[in-house]
Design an enzyme around this catalytic site. Structure first.
Site, PDB file in Angstrom:
ATOM      1  CB  THR A 125      25.873 -27.328  -3.914  1.00 55.45           C
ATOM      2  OG1 THR A 125      26.013 -26.280  -4.873  1.00 55.45           O
ATOM      3  CG2 THR A 125      24.455 -27.884  -4.060  1.00 55.45           C
ATOM      4  CG  ASP A 126      27.256 -21.976  -4.354  1.00 59.66           C
ATOM      5  OD1 ASP A 126      27.033 -22.935  -5.116  1.00 59.66           O
ATOM      6  OD2 ASP A 126      28.023 -21.038  -4.661  1.00 59.66           O
ATOM      7  CD  GLU A 127      24.615 -25.336  -8.983  1.00 54.47           C
ATOM      8  OE1 GLU A 127      25.669 -25.612  -9.533  1.00 54.47           O
ATOM      9  OE2 GLU A 127      23.515 -25.480  -9.508  1.00 54.47           O
ATOM     10  CE1 TYR A 150      24.450 -31.571  -7.742  1.00 56.49           C
ATOM     11  CE2 TYR A 150      24.380 -29.191  -8.059  1.00 56.49           C
ATOM     12  CZ  TYR A 150      24.918 -30.299  -7.444  1.00 56.49           C
ATOM     13  OH  TYR A 150      25.923 -30.148  -6.505  1.00 56.49           O
ATOM     14  CE  LYS A 154      24.329 -32.035  -3.108  1.00 57.14           C
ATOM     15  NZ  LYS A 154      25.161 -33.206  -2.692  1.00 57.14           N
TER      16      LYS A 154
END
Ligand code: NAD
Ligand code: DAU
Length: 343
Positions: A125-127, A150, A154
């Protein structure tokens, strides 16, 4: 080709299975999914019963099961979607995100190493890049600054996957996509929550001032990008997958109210998410250049298709929003409303 998909009963995984089998009828898929609150076999009714598709209920943290499955199926490709994917739930209770996202990824990588899979696509994810000030865009070399349990889990799993490539030669590829939306998304996430609440004339809970920015990617475009990575991605590489579609949350909510014919009085500012990342922005130049992928579905079209899907699947919505969802909603949103004036 034989593929092992993890988390295929969730939003993106189920879209990917339908997308992939429609385009590769000669290939076969085994879907390993624990069926957490987010996993739903209804999402896969279209492919259930096909000889090319098999479902296995199980936990990616269960090393015995994972090793047995790889020994039985000998997949050439693993596409690893399974995760605790919701930031708010990871804030309420961080432990499942660390267990599944980190330990589960490790278990799969160990089995992939033992059985010499030819490709391990780790869906991330870009997060992991954290919040970016204007006008920055993260490319694949941007520093990792995850802001939630989260995204920290990741980011850790991305590093694990890449370390298994460097150390053991496991042919891992990491993809980092921006915010997905589209059919079958669990209505805890922003767009389906706004749509289903609007359709039911419920308040639309906007965290803080609603000026946070997300980059929206229609799920079908994400599936096409993953297909390109499965086929042509280079081992040991990271590919960003963005929608080229930055919107403030409040503007998205207003657009949904307009498209559903509901009044703006439904907008409700609620207490902000702790540690809320203000802005995500990605450069997808690498996947565009190397694999020839670009997002095709414009936001206006994708949003209209998504609203239409939720309108015409009210049975799915009722079932998903019943039971445990109601408890989560109460726990998470009750007593959270502030004033409406700041919107
Ligand atoms: P989702 O929550 O809709 O689905 C997750 C699926 O994984 C569910 O079917 C669930 O049952 C399964 N699962 C959870 N824990 C498991 C375990 N221990 N063992 C086996 N199965 C388990 O998630 P999603 O939105 O489809 O996201 C899929 C992947 O894409 C995740 O890795 C997420 O980090 C990543 N991602 C999501 C987005 C997004 O906007 N939704 C954007 C970028 C990346
Ligand atoms: O960026 C990719 C990520 O996008 C994925 O890795 C995650 O799995 C996915 O959940 C998503 O994370 P976000 O936190 O960006 O998505 P979410 O849908 O939870 O929220 C989108 C934005 O909307 C965010 O700024 C928070 C805000 N929001 C969300 C909810 C649920 C609200 O204002 N109100 C809400 O009720």
């Amino acid at each position: 080709m034989r593929l092992l998909i993890t988390g295929g009963a969730g939003f993106i995984g189920s879209n990917f299975i339908r997308y992939y089998l429609a385009r590769h009828p000669e290939d076969s898929i085994v879907n390993l999914d624990k069926l957490t609150y987010a996993g739903n076999l209804e999402n896969l009714a279209e492919v259930e019963g096909r000889p090319a598709y098999r479902f296995v209920k199980g936990d990616i943290c269960d090393a015995t099961l994972v090793v047995r499955l790889l020994a039985e199926e000998r997949p050439q490709v693993v596409v690893h979607f399974a995760a605790e994917s919701h930031v708010d739930r990871s804030i309420l209770a961080p432990s499942p995100a660390f267990e599944t996202n980190l330990h589960g990824t490790f278990t799969l990588l160990e089995a992939a190493r033992q059985y010499k899979v030819e490709r391990f696509v780790h869906i991330s994810t870009d997060e992991v890049y954290g919040s970016l000030a204007e006008p920055l865009e993260a490319d694949e070399n941007f520093p990792l600054r995850p802001g939630s349990p989260y995204s920290a889990a990741k980011a850790g799993s991305d590093l694990l996957a890449l370390s298994f490539y460097t150390t053991y030669g496991v042919p891992a590829v990491v993809t980092r996509a921006s915010n997905n939306y589209g059919p079958y998304q669990f209505p805890e996430k922003f767009i389906p929550l706004m749509i289903t609440n609007a359709l039911e004339n419920w308040p639309l809970p906007i965290y803080g001032d609603g000026r946070q920015v997300r980059d929206w990617l229609f799920v079908e475009d994400h599936c096409a990008a993953i297909e390109a990575v499965v086929e042509r991605g280079r081992a040991g590489e990271i590919y960003n997958i963005g929608g080229n579609c930055s919107w403030e949350n409040l503007s998205v909510a207003r657009e949904i109210l307009r498209l559903t014919g509901r009044p703006e009085s439904l907008l409700a500012s609620v207490v902000d998410r702790p540690g809320h990342d203000r802005r995500y922005a990605l450069s997808s130049a690498k996947i565009e250049r190397e694999l020839g992928w670009t997002p095709r579905v414009e936001f206006a079209e994708g949003l209209a298709r998504t609203i239409e899907w939720y309108r015409s699947h009210d049975g799915w919505v009722k079932r998903v929003k019943g039971g445990d969802y109601r408890l989560y909603y109460q726990q998470h949103y009750e007593n959270r409303e502030q004033t409406f004036s700041r919107l």
